[in-house]
Design an enzyme around this catalytic site. Structure first.
Site, PDB file in Angstrom:
ATOM      1  CG  HIS A   1      -3.964  -7.025   0.173  1.00 53.76           C
ATOM      2  ND1 HIS A   1      -3.557  -5.812   0.695  1.00 53.76           N
ATOM      3  CD2 HIS A   1      -2.913  -7.499  -0.535  1.00 53.76           C
ATOM      4  CE1 HIS A   1      -2.310  -5.581   0.318  1.00 53.76           C
ATOM      5  NE2 HIS A   1      -1.895  -6.589  -0.435  1.00 53.76           N
TER       6      HIS A   1
ATOM      7  CD  GLU B   1      -5.014  -8.890   4.690  1.00 52.33           C
ATOM      8  OE1 GLU B   1      -4.925  -8.079   3.741  1.00 52.33           O
ATOM      9  OE2 GLU B   1      -4.470  -8.708   5.785  1.00 52.33           O
TER      10      GLU B   1
ATOM     11  CG  HIS C   1      -2.066  -0.926   1.149  1.00 53.81           C
ATOM     12  ND1 HIS C   1      -3.169  -0.673   0.363  1.00 53.81           N
ATOM     13  CD2 HIS C   1      -2.301  -2.119   1.749  1.00 53.81           C
ATOM     14  CE1 HIS C   1      -4.037  -1.676   0.493  1.00 53.81           C
ATOM     15  NE2 HIS C   1      -3.528  -2.570   1.321  1.00 53.81           N
TER      16      HIS C   1
ATOM     17  CG  ASP D   1      -7.041  -3.361   1.501  1.00 49.08           C
ATOM     18  OD1 ASP D   1      -6.295  -4.167   0.917  1.00 49.08           O
ATOM     19  OD2 ASP D   1      -6.764  -2.820   2.586  1.00 49.08           O
TER      20      ASP D   1
HETATM   21 ZN   LIG Z   1      -4.481  -4.380   1.822  1.00 46.58          ZN
END
Ligand SMILES: [Zn+2]
Length: 246
Positions: free
Chosen positions: A228, A225, A162, A169
């Site tokens: 992501h 995740e 990021h 996300d």
């Molecule tokens: Zn992320």
């Protein structure tokens, strides 16, 4: 075997080049060490008092043109819903981390995310909801200060994708703006958020639509995740730039 004479020659050349780099234009008239008084010698070896004496060590000023070329904002005008949770207290830290919520990525990632958005729109009438995009290093630090646990937050020294402006996300929303069922909410830490978790067919379908469409345009997901993804075809350094708040 390499002829030792060549090694000696190479070494001498390196020495000459090294010495040349040390000599600055002002040094051409310099006196030899023998003629310098002890007081003068001290002056030349002392570290400089201020950073201004090392202009190359100061962070370059980021001008507007540079930022415009480097960062692309993703917003409603491209059909995205922007819901940057770290700009609110509605996130797992329960703290407001960002001064304001905006979504910026480097141009290559932005262009491809716009293609993902258009593809989902065309095939299903769906669109993308953005939870987090570029995260300036100072904000990564704030996140770490709020939750200093590497299981949940990437340490600022290591840096997150990021902070390189290449990770996003996100989830998918239907034509009414309702989030598709992905099995867990965003930033849910547990096995249920893992891609391999045995969810219902509906959840598997929704995750597959997200993952396969992202991969089609160069993004890669991670195992733990579902929300992501990072764009892997280019690389950028960790960045300090912080977007302005209105
Ligand atoms: Zn992320």
């Amino acid at each position: 075997m390499i002829n030792p004479r060549y090694i000696l020659l190479l070494f001498s050349l390196l020495l000459i080049v090294g010495c040349k780099n040390d000599i600055k234009p002002a040094d051409t008239n310099r006196v030899t060490d023998k003629t310098i008084q002890p007081s003068e010698q001290k002056e030349t070896t002392e570290p400089p008092a201020t950073e201004e004496e090392f202009p190359e060590a100061v962070e370059p000023i980021k001008i507007a043109d540079d930022i415009a070329a480097k960062w692309v904002e993703l917003s409603e005008k491209d059909g995205f819903t922007v819901d940057v949770r770290y700009a609110t207290t509605h996130n797992f830290t329960k703290k407001k981390i960002y001064d304001c919520g905006k979504c910026y990525l480097h141009p290559e990632a932005s262009e491809n995310l716009i293609k993902v958005q258009q593809d989902l729109q065309k095939r299903f009438g769906y669109s993308i909801k953005l939870f987090d995009c570029y995260r300036p290093r100072a904000y990564q630090q704030r996140l770490w200060d709020a939750v200093p646990d590497p299981d949940y937050v990437t340490p600022p020294q290591k840096g997150s994708m990021h902070s390189r402006g290449l990770a996003v996300d996100l989830t998918i929303v239907d034509k009414d703006g309702k989030e598709l069922d992905m099995g867990t909410p965003y930033d849910f830490f547990g096995e249920e958020a893992h891609y391999s978790y045995n969810h219902s067919d509906a959840v598997k379908r929704n995750r597959w639509i997200l993952k396969s469409t992202m991969e089609k345009y160069g993004f890669k997901g991670i195992r733990t995740e579902w929300w992501h993804f990072s764009y892997r075809s280019v690389s950028y350094p960790l960045d300090e730039w912080i977007w302005p708040c209105d």
